[in-house]
Design a protein around this motif. Sequence first.
Motif: not given
Length: 149
Positions: A36-62
């Motif tokens: 499966m895949a998921m595009p990077w999106r601003e609204d999925l970011v967990g930390d605005p400074e690093t712009r890294v996708i929130a870990s909960g989103v990664v967990t749900a995808l896994l």
Amino acid sequence: MTQLFSDMFGTIIDNTPYMKAIGAYYTGASEDGITMAMPWREDLVGDPETRVIASGVVTALLDNCCGMAVWDKINAFKPVATLDLRIDYMRPALPDHELKVTAKCYKLTRSIGFVRAFAYETSVEDPVAAAQGAFIVTALKSDAGDVKS
């Protein structure tokens, strides 16, 4: 797995509310498992400074991809639920990059599927996270003897 069965995975993801909300989609099945895949999106970011996708989103995808890997292994849509899911985060996901997950059910007993999965951007050899889980497969009354140990 039959092609018709595999083709249904995209429809399932498209109609799963959380997967739809995060923009996840099915990319295919191979000997390596379900991807499966998921595009990077601003609204999925967990930390605005690093712009890294929130870990909960990664967990749900896994988690979702792991459950689908069990369906792939049994080649049937039976109720599947997460019993145990361990996720090791190895590094932050890269901003502005699509995140992929590949999951494979490597062992199936009468009632439990054991799955390994990796989240990554370009190569499974450089994972963002690795998951290992156990998923219960509920036998339907009409096919209680179908899943073999």
